[in-house]
Design a protein around this motif. Sequence first.
Motif, PDB file in Angstrom:
ATOM      1  N   ALA A  75       0.825  -1.208   0.000  1.00 58.61           N
ATOM      2  CA  ALA A  75       0.000   0.000   0.000  1.00 58.61           C
ATOM      3  C   ALA A  75       0.860   1.260   0.000  1.00 58.61           C
ATOM      4  O   ALA A  75       0.560   2.238  -0.698  1.00 58.61           O
ATOM      5  N   CYS A  76       1.942   1.252   0.777  1.00 64.92           N
ATOM      6  CA  CYS A  76       2.849   2.405   0.818  1.00 64.92           C
ATOM      7  C   CYS A  76       3.591   2.572  -0.506  1.00 64.92           C
ATOM      8  O   CYS A  76       3.876   3.695  -0.928  1.00 64.92           O
ATOM      9  N   GLY A  79       1.199   4.204  -2.786  1.00 67.60           N
ATOM     10  CA  GLY A  79       0.999   5.588  -2.377  1.00 67.60           C
ATOM     11  C   GLY A  79       2.234   6.455  -2.478  1.00 67.60           C
ATOM     12  O   GLY A  79       2.240   7.587  -1.983  1.00 67.60           O
ATOM     13  N   SER A 228      -5.115   2.312  -0.392  1.00 65.26           N
ATOM     14  CA  SER A 228      -4.058   3.249  -0.769  1.00 65.26           C
ATOM     15  C   SER A 228      -4.498   4.149  -1.916  1.00 65.26           C
ATOM     16  O   SER A 228      -4.280   5.364  -1.893  1.00 65.26           O
TER      17      SER A 228
END
Length: 283
Positions: A75-76, A79, A228
Amino acid sequence: MWELRSVAFTRAVFAEFLATLVFILFGLGSALNWPSASSPSILQIALAFGLAISTLVQALGHVSGAHINPAVTVACLIGSQVSFLRAVFYVVAQLLGAVVGAAILHEVTPADSREGLAINKLHNETTTGQAVTVELFLTFQLVLCIFASTDERREDNVGSPALSIGLSVAVGHLLGIRYTGCSMNPARSFGPAVIVGDFSWFLFTRVFSFPFPQVFWVGPLVGAAAASIIYNYILFPQAKTFSERLAIFKGFEPEEDWAEREVRRRQSVELHSPQTLPRGMSE
């Protein structure tokens, strides 16, 4: 590849390994069935996992971000918060930490109490499709909480991010345990599966004849990716150019820190705001 030469990067990767090890050790340990005691309640297990996450986020969040979860790392990455190289190292460290944590728990627990090692499985006649959907939403709310509670752009009182994230994990367990044992974290499912040798529930083997593996991979990863995209590109988009996002993804050494650049932008706006000018100049 400048990250590979950074001591801070090495510390961050080790922090992910250590945090996942401790999380698995305490989390799985709370879910074991001891013959001399009654089975642990759902509330007990939920609080143990949630408090473990809160503790580790508070202790190691400043070192690595305390992802402790491959789904959170993905997810990071989506993002634009970590590079692809960092994401790969984080995921490997998390999976290894989960295996070591499960192995330690297996060795320190009597044989009559460690059976199954709290491995994730489908319960109460839950179908594969239902389980994937549940895991998707469990991970979705967790990742959404992580992004919202750790967003440095927020100027309201967000409280304690560590506590918020821990409560999100606990809430997920309160719902998910009856369906899948509640994973929300591929590393949490991977560690005990390796130690007890039960890969049929987790790995992508015999995908077409055995439906369960997709639950603990696809569910959390899709849920994390959706959270995200919705948060970082729809609800609260970040002011980053495409070239900045690409540089982060490739792991290029930034010319200047993104956070410092944002602070300078705000200071520049305040400096040129009419409210900051002398009274004689603003009239």
